[in-house]
Design a protein around this motif. Structure first.
Motif, PDB file in Angstrom:
ATOM      1  N   ASN A   1      53.558  30.103  60.191  1.00 53.45           N
ATOM      2  CA  ASN A   1      54.052  28.926  59.484  1.00 53.45           C
ATOM      3  C   ASN A   1      52.976  27.851  59.443  1.00 53.45           C
ATOM      4  O   ASN A   1      52.408  27.507  60.482  1.00 53.45           O
ATOM      5  CB  ASN A   1      55.302  28.365  60.169  1.00 53.45           C
ATOM      6  CG  ASN A   1      56.527  29.211  59.887  1.00 53.45           C
ATOM      7  OD1 ASN A   1      56.568  29.975  58.907  1.00 53.45           O
ATOM      8  ND2 ASN A   1      57.534  29.108  60.729  1.00 53.45           N
ATOM      9  N   GLY A   2      52.715  27.338  58.251  1.00 54.58           N
ATOM     10  CA  GLY A   2      51.717  26.291  58.085  1.00 54.58           C
ATOM     11  C   GLY A   2      50.724  26.670  56.995  1.00 54.58           C
ATOM     12  O   GLY A   2      50.607  27.838  56.627  1.00 54.58           O
ATOM     13  N   HIS A   3      50.024  25.660  56.481  1.00 56.62           N
ATOM     14  CA  HIS A   3      49.027  25.865  55.432  1.00 56.62           C
ATOM     15  C   HIS A   3      47.642  25.832  56.068  1.00 56.62           C
ATOM     16  O   HIS A   3      47.404  25.048  56.988  1.00 56.62           O
ATOM     17  CB  HIS A   3      49.165  24.751  54.384  1.00 56.62           C
ATOM     18  CG  HIS A   3      48.408  25.031  53.118  1.00 56.62           C
ATOM     19  ND1 HIS A   3      47.038  24.970  53.044  1.00 56.62           N
ATOM     20  CD2 HIS A   3      48.842  25.379  51.877  1.00 56.62           C
ATOM     21  CE1 HIS A   3      46.654  25.261  51.803  1.00 56.62           C
ATOM     22  NE2 HIS A   3      47.736  25.524  51.075  1.00 56.62           N
ATOM     23  N   GLY A   4      46.744  26.680  55.572  1.00 53.81           N
ATOM     24  CA  GLY A   4      45.399  26.762  56.140  1.00 53.81           C
ATOM     25  C   GLY A   4      44.636  25.445  56.100  1.00 53.81           C
ATOM     26  O   GLY A   4      43.652  25.267  56.829  1.00 53.81           O
ATOM     27  N   GLU A   5      45.089  24.523  55.250  1.00 52.00           N
ATOM     28  CA  GLU A   5      44.423  23.212  55.166  1.00 52.00           C
ATOM     29  C   GLU A   5      45.053  22.171  56.089  1.00 52.00           C
ATOM     30  O   GLU A   5      44.521  21.066  56.234  1.00 52.00           O
ATOM     31  CB  GLU A   5      44.414  22.712  53.713  1.00 52.00           C
ATOM     32  CG  GLU A   5      43.529  23.542  52.780  1.00 52.00           C
ATOM     33  CD  GLU A   5      42.057  23.537  53.223  1.00 52.00           C
ATOM     34  OE1 GLU A   5      41.534  22.461  53.563  1.00 52.00           O
ATOM     35  OE2 GLU A   5      41.447  24.629  53.261  1.00 52.00           O
ATOM     36  N   ASP A   6      46.218  22.513  56.688  1.00 55.65           N
ATOM     37  CA  ASP A   6      46.798  21.615  57.702  1.00 55.65           C
ATOM     38  C   ASP A   6      45.816  21.548  58.872  1.00 55.65           C
ATOM     39  O   ASP A   6      45.256  22.569  59.279  1.00 55.65           O
ATOM     40  CB  ASP A   6      48.134  22.159  58.229  1.00 55.65           C
ATOM     41  CG  ASP A   6      49.186  22.287  57.131  1.00 55.65           C
ATOM     42  OD1 ASP A   6      48.973  21.709  56.045  1.00 55.65           O
ATOM     43  OD2 ASP A   6      50.192  22.984  57.350  1.00 55.65           O
ATOM     44  N   GLN A   7      45.640  20.347  59.443  1.00 54.34           N
ATOM     45  CA  GLN A   7      44.603  20.191  60.463  1.00 54.34           C
ATOM     46  C   GLN A   7      44.780  21.146  61.622  1.00 54.34           C
ATOM     47  O   GLN A   7      43.835  21.792  62.080  1.00 54.34           O
ATOM     48  CB  GLN A   7      44.559  18.725  60.941  1.00 54.34           C
ATOM     49  CG  GLN A   7      43.274  18.383  61.681  1.00 54.34           C
ATOM     50  CD  GLN A   7      42.013  18.933  60.983  1.00 54.34           C
ATOM     51  OE1 GLN A   7      41.780  18.668  59.802  1.00 54.34           O
ATOM     52  NE2 GLN A   7      41.222  19.750  61.688  1.00 54.34           N
ATOM     53  N   LYS A   8      46.038  21.282  62.105  1.00 53.62           N
ATOM     54  CA  LYS A   8      46.314  22.115  63.272  1.00 53.62           C
ATOM     55  C   LYS A   8      45.953  23.575  62.988  1.00 53.62           C
ATOM     56  O   LYS A   8      45.308  24.237  63.793  1.00 53.62           O
ATOM     57  CB  LYS A   8      47.811  21.997  63.596  1.00 53.62           C
ATOM     58  CG  LYS A   8      48.196  22.306  64.987  1.00 53.62           C
ATOM     59  CD  LYS A   8      49.639  21.866  65.301  1.00 53.62           C
ATOM     60  CE  LYS A   8      50.665  22.692  64.551  1.00 53.62           C
ATOM     61  NZ  LYS A   8      52.051  22.448  65.052  1.00 53.62           N
ATOM     62  N   CYS A   9      46.377  24.057  61.816  1.00 47.18           N
ATOM     63  CA  CYS A   9      46.106  25.461  61.453  1.00 47.18           C
ATOM     64  C   CYS A   9      44.613  25.681  61.240  1.00 47.18           C
ATOM     65  O   CYS A   9      44.059  26.703  61.642  1.00 47.18           O
ATOM     66  CB  CYS A   9      46.859  25.837  60.178  1.00 47.18           C
ATOM     67  SG  CYS A   9      48.638  25.691  60.333  1.00 47.18           S
ATOM     68  N   LYS A  10      43.995  24.701  60.606  1.00 46.03           N
ATOM     69  CA  LYS A  10      42.578  24.820  60.287  1.00 46.03           C
ATOM     70  C   LYS A  10      41.746  25.010  61.557  1.00 46.03           C
ATOM     71  O   LYS A  10      40.860  25.875  61.608  1.00 46.03           O
ATOM     72  CB  LYS A  10      42.130  23.534  59.564  1.00 46.03           C
ATOM     73  CG  LYS A  10      40.893  23.703  58.720  1.00 46.03           C
ATOM     74  CD  LYS A  10      40.689  22.470  57.839  1.00 46.03           C
ATOM     75  CE  LYS A  10      39.433  22.622  56.997  1.00 46.03           C
ATOM     76  NZ  LYS A  10      39.353  21.571  55.967  1.00 46.03           N
TER      77      LYS A  10
END
Lengths: 275, 275
Positions: free
Chosen positions: A241-250
């Protein structure tokens, strides 16, 4: 917009494509690799591919084909409720000696077939639509049934002997949409990645899952596929869950990249709905 | 000793059974579930089942059937080097318009077929042996080829048009042996387990892998299969080095049992050799 799907017309991929883009121009294609290549060389704008089924599990051809993408990426997903019907030219359920369909559809109706047609010969076909066409051309057509959706039945002039025969009444297939452009964060996204390790050692997968757990990122899927080199070498596929551009995921993705051998981000996309 | 395998005679399961027990009485059986049931009700003493292939990945029917075992367990394993040949009644490679085999064999020769027979119609069959029999009965038999091992070719009077046509020259299938009795520690063992979670939350699988990592127990395989309830619910399968009766493994298994919902130990068995 031109959207490629695994044909022929009337397949479950066709139904999914219709749900996704009712106004789109749907292009019937021969295989998963052809669809991805079509998106990459621009003959189609998007492609739709089944990726997993709630009974059968991973659609391994799609997962393997994803490893070969160059410019294309996953830009969306949707879930299709799968309904199988028993179709025949004849009217009588009792006469059926042969049942034809795609191997996955046969497998999804295994208990129904074992209970009602324990002696029927199962005929694996290229697709459920191909099975419908095949059984019409048989000499003793009333001894043959096909398993397919209602569209395929209607368009082949077959009668529905029995509806919703899938063993699992909650039988769903998840499809992914392949495109060229990057997506933007919507706040309700998923990301799909794959990776393999240089050497297997105790805890290599554990080390990757720890990166996600520490950031409290939920994994929605963990799969493995053979690396196709030797037994015991695997490629791991993870959806989270999350987008690759979200800071945490990135930052998690950056750390993972350093821990693994092969690493591939298939794409980030809005979580899809059920049709 | 009576050993059940997925028939007909000449299948890769037959070859594996011959390697495992050259003097055994091999019983051809119809399906994976029948083999397991045969072991459980005592009509056969052991069964041999393919569990994974180095190209195709998991044999999902075996994995699903394992979840239904009651008294039987995995008592051994072996790895079989898989060799596919292109067989036909005719002598000419050029004439082939149809190629029949088990879907997994067709898939394992995909690149060979795409390169040499891009226009051939692929005919999925119940087994590679069934494909051999089928192509012999065709009117224009020289237009048909089957993909099978050399045993099936010889025993069906077919000529070998092309040898070792599998895309991956290191194509191996791992088989498991099912029996009733418990095994003892040999010092070179593997254990297979499966489990699912009450609720998916960030880190559930991570928590399990941590138990193994902390004890430096090497995982040789991590797979997931759908729980067959809804999309997003999975059963995880893990193979690890060690015997379930080894103290270190035993305590890990006890801790895992408390963290999961369903939990099943399929068995501990000596690490197998390659044939």
């Amino acid at each position: 917009m031109k959207i490629g799907y695994l044909g022929p017309e009337g397949s479950y991929s066709y139904t999914a494509a219709k749900c996704y883009a009712p106004q789109g121009t749907l292009i019937s294609m021969r295989g998963f690799r052809e669809i991805i290549q079509g998106v990459e060389n621009g003959t189609i704008e998007e492609g739709i591919l089944p990726i997993e089924n709630s009974t059968e599990g991973a659609v391994t051809q799609t997962m393997d084909a994803l490893m070969e993408t160059v410019d294309s990426k996953i830009k969306g997903e949707l879930v299709l409720q799968i309904r199988h019907n028993l179709l025949s030219l004849g009217e009588s359920i009792g006469e059926i000696n042969y049942v034809a369909s795609h191997p996955q559809a046969l497998e999804q109706c295994r208990e129904f077939l074992a209970t009602h047609y324990p002696h029927a010969v199962l005929i694996p076909s290229e697709s459920s639509s191909a099975a419908c066409q095949m059984i019409k051309e048989k000499d003793q057509a009333s001894a043959y049934a096909a398993i397919a959706n209602s569209w395929a039945g209607e368009n082949n002039g077959l009668k529905t002997l029995c509806k919703d025969i899938q063993d699992n009444k909650n039988n769903q297939t998840r499809f992914i949409i392949i495109g060229i452009e990057d997506t933007i964060t919507t706040g309700n996204d998923k990301t799909s990645i794959a990776f393999s390790f240089h050497e297997d050692y105790p805890g290599s997968l554990y080390g990757i899952l720890r990166e996600f757990a520490q950031e409290k990122i939920n994994l929605t899927r963990v799969e493995s596929r053979p690396a196709k080199a030797e037994l015991g070498k695997y490629i791991f596929y993870i959806d989270f869950n999350g987008h690759g551009e979200d800071q945490k995921c990135k930052s998690v993705l950056e750390r993972i990249r350093k821990e693994v051998n092969k690493f591939k981000i298939f794409g980030s996309y809005p979580i899809g709905r059920v049709y």
